[in-house]
Design an enzyme around this catalytic site. Structure first.
Site, PDB file in Angstrom:
ATOM      1  N   ASP A  38       0.617 -27.541 130.575  1.00  0.00           N
ATOM      2  CA  ASP A  38       1.514 -26.852 129.637  1.00  0.00           C
ATOM      3  C   ASP A  38       2.341 -27.919 128.933  1.00  0.00           C
ATOM      4  O   ASP A  38       2.590 -28.989 129.506  1.00  0.00           O
ATOM      5  CB  ASP A  38       2.442 -25.876 130.391  1.00  0.00           C
ATOM      6  CG  ASP A  38       3.053 -24.828 129.475  1.00  0.00           C
ATOM      7  OD1 ASP A  38       2.594 -23.669 129.497  1.00  0.00           O
ATOM      8  OD2 ASP A  38       3.995 -25.179 128.720  1.00  0.00           O
ATOM      9  N   THR A 123      -5.362 -16.687 123.551  1.00  0.00           N
ATOM     10  CA  THR A 123      -4.217 -16.661 122.626  1.00  0.00           C
ATOM     11  C   THR A 123      -4.494 -15.758 121.421  1.00  0.00           C
ATOM     12  O   THR A 123      -5.598 -15.792 120.858  1.00  0.00           O
ATOM     13  CB  THR A 123      -3.931 -18.109 122.129  1.00  0.00           C
ATOM     14  OG1 THR A 123      -3.742 -18.932 123.266  1.00  0.00           O
ATOM     15  CG2 THR A 123      -2.703 -18.156 121.231  1.00  0.00           C
ATOM     16  N   HIS A 179      -9.838  -7.705 118.004  1.00  0.00           N
ATOM     17  CA  HIS A 179      -8.879  -7.310 119.043  1.00  0.00           C
ATOM     18  C   HIS A 179      -7.569  -7.058 118.297  1.00  0.00           C
ATOM     19  O   HIS A 179      -6.759  -7.957 118.111  1.00  0.00           O
ATOM     20  CB  HIS A 179      -8.736  -8.434 120.084  1.00  0.00           C
ATOM     21  CG  HIS A 179      -7.611  -8.204 121.057  1.00  0.00           C
ATOM     22  ND1 HIS A 179      -7.554  -7.129 121.899  1.00  0.00           N
ATOM     23  CD2 HIS A 179      -6.480  -8.919 121.301  1.00  0.00           C
ATOM     24  CE1 HIS A 179      -6.451  -7.197 122.619  1.00  0.00           C
ATOM     25  NE2 HIS A 179      -5.779  -8.267 122.269  1.00  0.00           N
TER      26      HIS A 179
HETATM   27  P1  NAD Z   1       4.234 -17.197 127.011  1.00  0.00           P
HETATM   28  O1  NAD Z   1       5.235 -17.547 125.962  1.00  0.00           O
HETATM   29  O2  NAD Z   1       4.696 -16.628 128.306  1.00  0.00           O
HETATM   30  O3  NAD Z   1       3.361 -18.507 127.351  1.00  0.00           O
HETATM   31  C1  NAD Z   1       2.900 -19.396 126.381  1.00  0.00           C
HETATM   32  C2  NAD Z   1       2.832 -20.777 127.038  1.00  0.00           C
HETATM   33  O4  NAD Z   1       2.215 -21.670 126.102  1.00  0.00           O
HETATM   34  C3  NAD Z   1       4.213 -21.355 127.394  1.00  0.00           C
HETATM   35  O5  NAD Z   1       4.242 -21.733 128.759  1.00  0.00           O
HETATM   36  C4  NAD Z   1       4.346 -22.555 126.455  1.00  0.00           C
HETATM   37  O6  NAD Z   1       5.099 -23.611 127.008  1.00  0.00           O
HETATM   38  C5  NAD Z   1       2.878 -22.927 126.262  1.00  0.00           C
HETATM   39  N1  NAD Z   1       2.645 -23.748 125.068  1.00  0.00           N
HETATM   40  C6  NAD Z   1       3.163 -23.590 123.815  1.00  0.00           C
HETATM   41  N2  NAD Z   1       2.720 -24.581 123.019  1.00  0.00           N
HETATM   42  C7  NAD Z   1       1.899 -25.371 123.764  1.00  0.00           C
HETATM   43  C8  NAD Z   1       1.153 -26.537 123.492  1.00  0.00           C
HETATM   44  N3  NAD Z   1       1.165 -27.119 122.284  1.00  0.00           N
HETATM   45  N4  NAD Z   1       0.418 -27.076 124.502  1.00  0.00           N
HETATM   46  C9  NAD Z   1       0.422 -26.504 125.729  1.00  0.00           C
HETATM   47  N5  NAD Z   1       1.126 -25.398 126.042  1.00  0.00           N
HETATM   48  C10 NAD Z   1       1.854 -24.839 125.076  1.00  0.00           C
HETATM   49  O7  NAD Z   1       3.188 -16.229 126.304  1.00  0.00           O
HETATM   50  P2  NAD Z   1       2.160 -15.234 127.040  1.00  0.00           P
HETATM   51  O8  NAD Z   1       2.779 -13.901 127.213  1.00  0.00           O
HETATM   52  O9  NAD Z   1       1.587 -15.945 128.222  1.00  0.00           O
HETATM   53  O10 NAD Z   1       1.047 -15.077 125.897  1.00  0.00           O
HETATM   54  C11 NAD Z   1       0.158 -16.133 125.604  1.00  0.00           C
HETATM   55  C12 NAD Z   1      -0.813 -15.710 124.498  1.00  0.00           C
HETATM   56  O11 NAD Z   1      -1.697 -14.702 124.991  1.00  0.00           O
HETATM   57  C13 NAD Z   1      -0.096 -15.082 123.276  1.00  0.00           C
HETATM   58  O12 NAD Z   1      -0.724 -15.562 122.102  1.00  0.00           O
HETATM   59  C14 NAD Z   1      -0.373 -13.604 123.465  1.00  0.00           C
HETATM   60  O13 NAD Z   1      -0.325 -12.895 122.239  1.00  0.00           O
HETATM   61  C15 NAD Z   1      -1.769 -13.658 124.042  1.00  0.00           C
HETATM   62  N6  NAD Z   1      -2.263 -12.389 124.655  1.00  0.00           N
HETATM   63  C16 NAD Z   1      -3.589 -12.146 124.536  1.00  0.00           C
HETATM   64  C17 NAD Z   1      -4.132 -10.975 125.035  1.00  0.00           C
HETATM   65  C18 NAD Z   1      -5.619 -10.715 124.862  1.00  0.00           C
HETATM   66  O14 NAD Z   1      -6.117  -9.620 125.173  1.00  0.00           O
HETATM   67  N7  NAD Z   1      -6.367 -11.688 124.381  1.00  0.00           N
HETATM   68  C19 NAD Z   1      -3.308 -10.060 125.719  1.00  0.00           C
HETATM   69  C20 NAD Z   1      -1.960 -10.358 125.872  1.00  0.00           C
HETATM   70  C21 NAD Z   1      -1.433 -11.524 125.319  1.00  0.00           C
END
Ligand code: NAD
Length: 317
Positions: A38, A123, A179
């Site tokens: 991360d 993501t 999605h």
């Molecule tokens: P979150 O904010 O809890 O976690 C995101 C993480 O990414 C954080 O720990 C942050 O430090 C890290 N991060 C940011 N920039 C970074 C970089 N350059 N390098 C490495 N790490 C980095 O968010 P979340 O709730 O875990 O959601 C994550 C993603 O998943 C979002 O885009 C969300 O929309 C997506 N999501 C997808 C689905 C699906 O069905 N595909 C469902 C729910 C959420």
């Protein structure tokens, strides 16, 4: 791919990433090495400690640690759940552009490490982020996968199972397309065991009605909004969907999952990454299954393709 040592690297240890990691540890036996990366290194270290402390209760042992990009070199799968959240007043496209930059800062060092496995992207907006991963990595399309409509499909099967009072595992149905808001259920392809549900709806002698199908489809489409309204974010369901896909790859299962895959002429489209049922095995997407859609369903699919294409083309990659 090394079948004895199964190594997964998770990039992004937020709610989604860690829900996946937690499911992976609890289901056990899927992989034996998990690396957490991360941008917030301290967070990754804390998460690794926390998970390690549960290993004594897990089904099988695993090596779990916070690492960096050089650890990607010999990984089988890179799961990406890193992303930035929408800022006040920011458009969806601004967010997309910022997430594209986040992905550049991730994909470049992963590729540079010598990684030669499979990318699995969660993501959002997942179909576009998967296409960005494909463009930036220049990997073969079969080795770049998004979670697509796998979670939406699970929601649909759960709701239909509940409606017909049947085990969801005996409901064969898919949510396809983006999605997002333009996803849909090709109702002509929904089966209860080997019976088309359209036949059940056509039978006037029972309590089932096609209007209920539309209500269920709407429920699936709006689930994420409802969960976000209630608890700010969704993560357990998608964490389990990621686990399911990782298991299908590492176990060389050839299982059908609705992932985001690159169309190469299937459904009359090319280049776009979109949620479609695919056979998933050790080398990623083995085959995209083409459902026999009605004309109306095909039009819905094409409009979903167009939305994704327009969004991707408006980006500066
Ligand atoms: P979150 O904010 O809890 O976690 C995101 C993480 O990414 C954080 O720990 C942050 O430090 C890290 N991060 C940011 N920039 C970074 C970089 N350059 N390098 C490495 N790490 C980095 O968010 P979340 O709730 O875990 O959601 C994550 C993603 O998943 C979002 O885009 C969300 O929309 C997506 N999501 C997808 C689905 C699906 O069905 N595909 C469902 C729910 C959420």
């Amino acid at each position: 791919m090394n079948t004895d040592r199964r190594k997964v690297v998770l990039i992004g240890t937020g709610m989604v990433g860690m829900s996946f990691a937690y499911a992976l540890v609890n289901q056990g036996g899927i992989c034996n090495e998990l690396v957490l990366i991360d941008i917030n290194k301290k967070r990754a270290e804390g998460e690794a400690m926390d998970l390690n402390h549960g290993l004594a209760f897990a089904k099988s042992n695993m090596k779990i640690y916070a690492g960096d990009y050089k650890d990607c070199k010999d990984a089988d799968i890179i799961v990406i759940a890193a992303g930035v959240a929408q800022k006040d007043g920011e458009t969806r496209l601004d967010l997309l552009q910022r997430n594209a930059e986040v992905f550049r800062s991730i994909i470049t060092p992963v590729v540079k490490s010598g990684f030669d496995g499979i990318f699995l992207v969660a993501t959002n907006p997942v179909d576009i982020m998967t296409r960005i991963t494909y463009e930036l990595s220049r990997f073969g399309a079969s080795r770049v996968i998004g979670t697509g409509t796998s979670l939406d499909t699970a929601r649909l099967r759960y709701l239909l199972g509940d409606y017909f009072t049947v085990d969801p595992r005996n409901i064969h149905a898919y949510v396809i397309g983006e999605h997002g808001d333009s996803e849909f259920v090709p109702v002509s392809q929904v089966m209860l065991a080997t019976k088309h549900v359209t036949e059940i709806f056509d039978n006037a002698g029972n309590e089932y009605c096609i209007d209920d199908m539309q209500r269920i489809e709407e429920q699936v489409r709006t689930s994420a909004y409802k969960i976000i309204e209630a608890k700010r974010a969704t993560y357990y369901g998608v964490g389990m969907a990621i686990t399911r896909i990782v298991k299908a790859i590492l176990g060389d299962e050839n299982s059908v999952v609705t992932v985001s895959a690159k169309l190469c002429g299937e459904y009359g489209s090319r280049n776009v990454f979109i949620g479609v049922p695919c056979i998933i095995g050790r080398n990623g997407v083995k085959e995209i299954l083409e459902l026999s859609l009605t004309e109306e369903e095909m039009n819905k699919f094409k409009s979903s393709v167009n939305i994704l294409d327009e969004n991707f083309n408006s980006l500066n990659i």
